[in-house]
Design an enzyme around this catalytic site. Structure first.
Site, short mmCIF file in Angstrom:
data_model
loop_
_atom_site.label_atom_id
_atom_site.label_comp_id
_atom_site.label_asym_id
_atom_site.label_seq_id
_atom_site.Cartn_x
_atom_site.Cartn_y
_atom_site.Cartn_z
N CYS A 81 -77.38 39.63 28.24
CA CYS A 81 -77.83 39.94 26.88
C CYS A 81 -78.05 41.44 26.73
CB CYS A 81 -79.11 39.18 26.56
SG CYS A 81 -79.74 39.49 24.90
N CYS B 228 -83.67 35.30 26.03
CA CYS B 228 -83.78 36.16 24.85
C CYS B 228 -83.32 35.48 23.56
CB CYS B 228 -83.00 37.45 25.07
SG CYS B 228 -81.29 37.22 25.55
#
Length: 355
Positions: A100, A195
């Site tokens: 991410c 996330c």
């Protein structure tokens, strides 16, 4: 100097913005990266990003800073979610947060803004030092909150644009600042887990993509079936919570992917399964391969704990690692992240456990 600040709606990124404003910078714009996956949200029945956006708007209004929402759902799915699903199907333990950061926050976002900004600021707990025109990733002052593990795959180019104001602060100090300036989100709890999931339960995400498949839970020592599970992909080696059986504690010590069997054991017997020697590949060095591997330490998961270790280079993309102590949660798919003192040197993917 033109500055972009990534805001999540949380306290950390908001204080990062405040610290930059306090330095006297005025040419600032904030961004919220939308990576929620609409299909999952409709399936689970949540809209978890609306609360984030409310806080982003409130913080930006407080400081009179403009903000923009950028949609990276497609990029996130292609570059992070597909990887996560494939790792789970293969029985591995994925680390989506590493990608991410590398591929979305400091990958797709950098491509999107191109050369518009001189600096990109986030609320990560880490530090970047510059020496002889090279960029070095250092652990944060707060070793409990340190996020260098998740930033270990950044490139020199990415690091040249980054600034982490919280790297020299303890979390308690961040909270104190938030209260002293009466931030709208001063009492908001820290986000937990992956996330892109936020309030979405990890198992719900897995269930949506991989479904359920009943299988046996077997006690390793006796071979006795003592329970039923809904799919090996819901479990990781070393897992203790979520097994939901009486007479615990139980630990996951092995997975049979072909037969969809989860093997578990009690603590005393389970610890005998601890390992210390394994192979890693897909190696990433932040500043190129070191000239020697002396005095290295590694983390095999996010957290404070580091192991002293010996590294043996087999090829440029294959390293054998021997820990000074055994660990009972080493699993293929995890990332081993290399450290020398407080410097994070890079990392590699665990793919074979030896002994």
């Amino acid at each position: 100097m033109k500055i972009a600040v990534l805001l999540s709606g949380g306290v950390d990124s908001s204080i990062a913005l405040y610290k930059v404003i306090n330095k006297g910078y005025t040419n600032i714009k904030c961004y919220y990266l939308k990576i929620w996956l609409e299909d999952e949200l409709s399936y689970i029945g949540n809209c978890p990003w609306q609360e984030d956006l409310n806080y982003v708007e409130a913080v930006c209004n407080k400081f009179n800073i403009p903000y923009e929402i950028i949609n990276f759902q497609k990029e996130y799915y292609n570059k992070v979610v597909i990887y996560t699903i494939e790792e789970l199907k293969n029985g591995n333990t994925p680390s989506p947060d590493i990608f991410c950061n590398q591929r979305i926050k400091f990958g797709a976002f950098f491509e999107k803004i191109n050369e518009q900004y001189d600096l990109v600021v986030t609320g990560h707990y880490a530090r970047i030092q510059i020496k002889e025109k090279k960029f070095f990733l250092k652990q944060a002052k707060d070793k409990i909150k340190d996020q260098s593990y998740f930033l270990s795959h950044l490139s020199q180019e990415q690091m040249s644009k980054l600034y982490f104001p919280l790297g020299t602060l303890f979390k308690s100090e961040v909270r104190q600042i938030a209260k002293s300036i009466n931030l709208p989100n001063k009492d908001r709890k820290d986000s937990q887990g992956i996330c892109f999931l936020g309030k979405i339960k990890y198992n719900e995400f897995i269930k949506y993509h991989l479904g359920e498949k009943k299988g046996n839970i077997v006690e390793k020592e006796t071979g006795k079936i003592i329970g039923i599970h809904n799919g090996y992909w819901f479990f990781t080696v070393g897992q203790r919570r979520g097994i939901k059986l009486s007479n615990g504690p139980w630990f996951v010590i092995e997975k049979d992917l072909e037969k969809n069997i989860i093997y578990i054991s009690h603590n005393e017997n389970y610890l005998k399964q601890a390992k210390r020697k394994f192979l890693v590949h897909e190696i990433h060095w932040i500043n190129g391969m070191p000239s020697d591997f002396e005095n290295f330490k590694i983390k095999i998961r996010h957290g404070e704990k580091k192991y002293s270790c010996k590294l043996r280079l087999i090829t440029n993309n294959l390293i054998e690692i021997f820990l000074n102590k055994k660990d009972h949660g080493i699993s293929p798919g995890q990332f081993a992240i290399f450290y020398k003192n407080t410097e994070c040197l890079g990392g590699a993917k665990i793919f074979k456990i030896i002994e």
